[in-house]
Design a protein around this motif. Structure first.
Motif: not given
Length: 215
Positions: A159-160, A168-172, A192-196, A198-200
């Motif tokens: 988030s920061i 992270c998006k590239a690894v996903l 941290a939970l909120k950030s992840v 929102n990702l796949p």
């Protein structure tokens, strides 16, 4: 006798448990402690394999009584010992156990790929742990690994730090191409939970879901 196992669940978006990670702890008069120093001494004094055998018995016993897989943590160094690999393949073949392989030495990746194939051929699922970028994933062909656990430092700072978000998006994306399920680890705070979420990510792990516990 002072080595004990605790367990922490990996869950999906509905909080259903996918599998349990086993966590080794050293029980002493000061309470439970991380066994990192003990494991280092065990390696230096050649009784690491005896320790591994003791832990293996406990994990296999639990894996046969649980309806969920149980994960055993291994370092990349563990997989470079021929005798140890032979033991692991025989001991854990078709045993409902996942090997979580620490990616602390990317230089070992090429050697690990062939060993991973051997392990999967005897029915052992593979998770790459502490993945910090896409470099190590490039060595694995599609459907060669089952899970990718992204490094906790990345998750905690998503988030920061915009650069970490891009990493992270590239690894996903690379994990999906490999046919592996992605796991966000070290989820100890709501931010941290909120950030992840929102990702796949496929699965999640951390104190925000449950503390490690005996079973």
């Amino acid at each position: 006798e002072q080595i004990v196992l605790h367990f922490q669940a990996i869950v999906d978006r509905q909080n259903a448990i996918i599998y349990y990670e086993s966590l080794v702890r050293l029980e002493c008069h000061q309470g439970l402690q991380s066994p990192k120093l003990f494991l280092k001494i065990a390696r230096e004094h050649n009784f690491y394999d005896l320790l591994l055998e003791t832990i293996s018995k406990k994990i296999i016993s639990l894996a046969t009584t649980q309806d969920k897989p149980v994960a055993l943590n291994l370092s990349s160094f563990d997989l470079l010992d021929v005798n140890r690999i032979d033991y692991l393949k025989k001991r854990f073949a078709n045993s409902n156990v996942i090997f979580e392989i620490q990616c602390e030495e990317p230089a070992h990746a090429k050697k690990i790929v062939n060993i991973v194939r051997e392990l999967r051929n005897v029915g052992i699922l593979i998770a790459l742990d502490n993945v910090q970028n896409t470099d190590i994933l490039e060595y694995f062909e599609e459907n060669c690994i089952d899970f990718v656990k992204i490094h906790g430092d990345i998750i905690r700072n998503l988030s920061i730090d915009e650069d970490l978000m891009l990493t992270c998006k590239a690894v996903l994306e690379m994990s999906a191409k490999c046919g592996a399920k992605s796991i966000a680890t070290h989820l100890n705070a709501q931010s941290a939970l909120k950030s992840v979420q929102n990702l796949p990510f496929d699965f999640f792990q951390g104190y925000i879901f449950e503390q490690p516990h005996p079973m």
